[in-house]
Design a protein around this motif. Sequence first.
Motif, PDB file in Angstrom:
ATOM      1  N   SER A  85       3.093  -7.058   2.378  1.00 56.51           N
ATOM      2  CA  SER A  85       3.119  -5.905   1.472  1.00 56.51           C
ATOM      3  C   SER A  85       2.515  -4.693   2.158  1.00 56.51           C
ATOM      4  O   SER A  85       2.700  -3.562   1.703  1.00 56.51           O
ATOM      5  N   SER A  86       1.818  -4.902   3.280  1.00 61.19           N
ATOM      6  CA  SER A  86       1.324  -3.765   4.071  1.00 61.19           C
ATOM      7  C   SER A  86       2.492  -2.910   4.548  1.00 61.19           C
ATOM      8  O   SER A  86       2.441  -1.687   4.458  1.00 61.19           O
ATOM      9  N   ASP A 188       1.405  -1.412  -6.613  1.00 56.83           N
ATOM     10  CA  ASP A 188       1.156  -2.544  -5.726  1.00 56.83           C
ATOM     11  C   ASP A 188       0.690  -3.702  -6.605  1.00 56.83           C
ATOM     12  O   ASP A 188      -0.404  -3.674  -7.167  1.00 56.83           O
TER      13      ASP A 188
HETATM   14  C1  LIG Z   1      -3.611  -4.578  -2.916  1.00 51.95           C
HETATM   15  C2  LIG Z   1      -3.166  -5.041  -1.580  1.00 51.95           C
HETATM   16  N1  LIG Z   1      -1.974  -4.647  -1.125  1.00 51.95           N
HETATM   17  C3  LIG Z   1      -1.514  -5.037   0.070  1.00 51.95           C
HETATM   18  C4  LIG Z   1      -2.265  -5.864   0.894  1.00 51.95           C
HETATM   19  C5  LIG Z   1      -1.703  -6.270   2.227  1.00 51.95           C
HETATM   20  O1  LIG Z   1      -1.330  -7.599   2.164  1.00 51.95           O
HETATM   21  P1  LIG Z   1      -0.186  -8.281   3.061  1.00 51.95           P
HETATM   22  O2  LIG Z   1       0.301  -7.302   4.044  1.00 51.95           O
HETATM   23  O3  LIG Z   1      -0.847  -9.452   3.687  1.00 51.95           O
HETATM   24  O4  LIG Z   1       0.865  -8.685   2.078  1.00 51.95           O
HETATM   25  C6  LIG Z   1      -3.523  -6.283   0.469  1.00 51.95           C
HETATM   26  C7  LIG Z   1      -4.373  -7.128   1.333  1.00 51.95           C
HETATM   27  O5  LIG Z   1      -5.519  -7.389   1.072  1.00 51.95           O
HETATM   28  C8  LIG Z   1      -3.983  -5.867  -0.811  1.00 51.95           C
HETATM   29  O6  LIG Z   1      -5.164  -6.250  -1.281  1.00 51.95           O
END
Ligand SMILES: Cc1ncc(COP(=O)(O)O)c(C=O)c1O
Length: 372
Positions: A85-86, A188
């Motif tokens: 999700s980053s 998000d």
């Molecule tokens: C609210 C939120 N969004 C996105 C992320 C990113 O997560 P990832 O890229 O592992 O999906 C995090 C990671 O801690 C998060 O807390």
Amino acid sequence: MQFIPFELERWQSKWEHRVSFNLSESGVHALTIAELLAITDTDHDELDEVRLGYSQADGTDELRAVIASLYPGASADNVIVTVGSSEANFVATWTLVEPGDHVAILSPLYRQTWGLAQNFGATVSTFDLRPELGWEPDPADIARAIVPGTKLVVVTNPNNPTGHVLSNTTRAEILACTEAAGAWLLADEVYAGAELSGETTATFWGSYEKAIAVHGLSKAYGLPGLRIGWIVAPANFKESLWSRHDYTVIGPSAPSDFLATRALLARDKILDRTRSILNENYPILNSWLQRLGTAVKWWEPDCGAISFVQYQRDIASLDLAQRVLSEYDILLEPGEHFGFERSIRFGYGNETREFKQALDVLGPAMVKYLMD
Ligand SMILES: Cc1ncc(COP(=O)(O)O)c(C=O)c1O
């Protein structure tokens, strides 16, 4: 223009694999490949057959269809699969934010979009979750932050670091102000599915024509190593997001896409595992915190393996976390990384035996720094 580094991620990336106990993680302890194959009834031979070529860049049709089925009114054309999700937050912010734009962001929250918006030249206003309101924002603050001409509004719901799920009234307030401003809404929702109660938080997708939802497998599903996230967006806007995604990573890895599809098809079983970890470990954390008496204050999280704890003592949270790291070899997440001082975010999604051991080691540190 001064570049704003992502302090939280660097703090975790630097230490999380080098400490005896990591209590900075916000998801439940990850599944192994073998555990994932077992829980999804997938034969190892099927994984062996996955070809290591370029996979479909916006996610395979099968994966996008199963993601779309989780969002009322969505089809695979509304979905782009990202690397975590980053990447989803990155391409969404990159697509929407131009120098001089105004962005309104809920605070505290995972500060990726907060830092990125400023790095892309925007000015940022925040509307704060208030502990005295049970981690809801004051409606007046929402109206002050989301002004006419605001380009983008960002919420993290369920929230990181508080674990709070916004009330229906607050959701309506945010939506009304966002619509009145004509802004985009980036929600998000990566913690949705990890509610302790079992009641999944409603998505913002579909509540407004310019609302886009971000999610992924890292938190509620315990699969951060797959690096699979996604955005659900209006179909024409998905194409704009894809134009950016061509520049970032091209596409997700084929084994991750395959395993993510299997994971989502077995979603209920995986989320049951998550909830049972949360419901087993939170009472352990809760009674451990109670032993610290009035030195700390906290609220039961609605969601996620996170508890945001405020303390009385006049010690900066980063200083506290650094001392705990060097003297006790335990990684905590300081409130400073969320712009919220005198607080620590405790992760409690570890394997239960290890979690208890960590708290046993951490107890004397808390007495020394927060009570004595
Ligand atoms: C609210 C939120 N969004 C996105 C992320 C990113 O997560 P990832 O890229 O592992 O999906 C995090 C990671 O801690 C998060 O807390």
